[in-house]
Design a protein around this motif. Sequence first.
Motif, PDB file in Angstrom:
ATOM      1  N   ASP A  44       0.709  -0.994  -0.143  1.00 45.15           N
ATOM      2  CA  ASP A  44       0.114  -0.065  -0.042  1.00 45.15           C
ATOM      3  C   ASP A  44       0.822   1.173  -0.081  1.00 45.15           C
ATOM      4  N   GLY A  45       2.085   1.396  -0.269  1.00 45.30           N
ATOM      5  CA  GLY A  45       2.887   2.220  -0.045  1.00 45.30           C
ATOM      6  C   GLY A  45       4.191   2.125  -0.397  1.00 45.30           C
ATOM      7  N   LYS A  46       5.175   3.084  -0.216  1.00 43.78           N
ATOM      8  CA  LYS A  46       6.611   2.987  -0.523  1.00 43.78           C
ATOM      9  C   LYS A  46       6.955   3.992   0.259  1.00 43.78           C
ATOM     10  N   GLN A  47       8.436   3.667   0.479  1.00 44.89           N
ATOM     11  CA  GLN A  47       9.446   4.803   1.225  1.00 44.89           C
ATOM     12  C   GLN A  47      10.713   4.732   0.521  1.00 44.89           C
ATOM     13  N   ILE A  48      11.235   5.962   0.248  1.00 46.47           N
ATOM     14  CA  ILE A  48      12.260   5.966  -0.461  1.00 46.47           C
ATOM     15  C   ILE A  48      13.622   6.111   0.815  1.00 46.47           C
TER      16      ILE A  48
END
Length: 160
Positions: A44-48
């Motif tokens: 449901d999402g991402k993080q760099i």
Amino acid sequence: MFRSGAFVADHISPTTDDQVQPNGVDLTLDVVFEQLEPGRIGRDGKQIGDRVARPLEELEQKAPDTYYLPQGAYVARYSERIEIPDGHIGFVYPRSSLMRNSCMLNTAVWDAGYEGRGEGLLQVHHDVEIARGARIAQIVFAEADHEDVYDGSYQGENLD
Ligand SMILES: O=c1ccn([C@H]2C[C@H](O)[C@@H](COP(=O)(O)OP(=O)(O)OP(=O)(O)O)O2)c(=O)[nH]1
């Protein structure tokens, strides 16, 4: 159908005449980042992951500023503001001189409606020097159907 370089140039700024190619526009290198921490791609999402800008080296007083990049993987930010017009999709290819120097630029899809100064994965398989502002890639536009336009988290990224 792919559009002419002159058409693409109307959506890339700033550009000089020598960046405009028959079928696209050359993109130049602004900043090189090195990733420090793991990122995350979730359902449901991402993080760099955290990253740091590589230092610019004054290689034997070379002007303009030059990056000396040891073998590794980096994220390169382009200098130009890119706008993908309605009815189009963008693709970025590496400049062949990068490839011939054992380096590669990996890229993803540029969606209709996107605006920003985007990034690519710069893979350095052999140490290389790249001047800031040097041409490293070429963007081309193809006509494409779509229902919505890009409205994701990278919309408007890196614009001052
Ligand atoms: O090599 C590329 C390809 C695309 N982009 C820009 C334009 C594109 O429209 C935007 C988002 O790309 P994508 O949709 O693949 O990203 P995402 O990871 O799915 O993010 P989001 O969930 O915000 O759409 O990033 C780049 O900067 N570099």
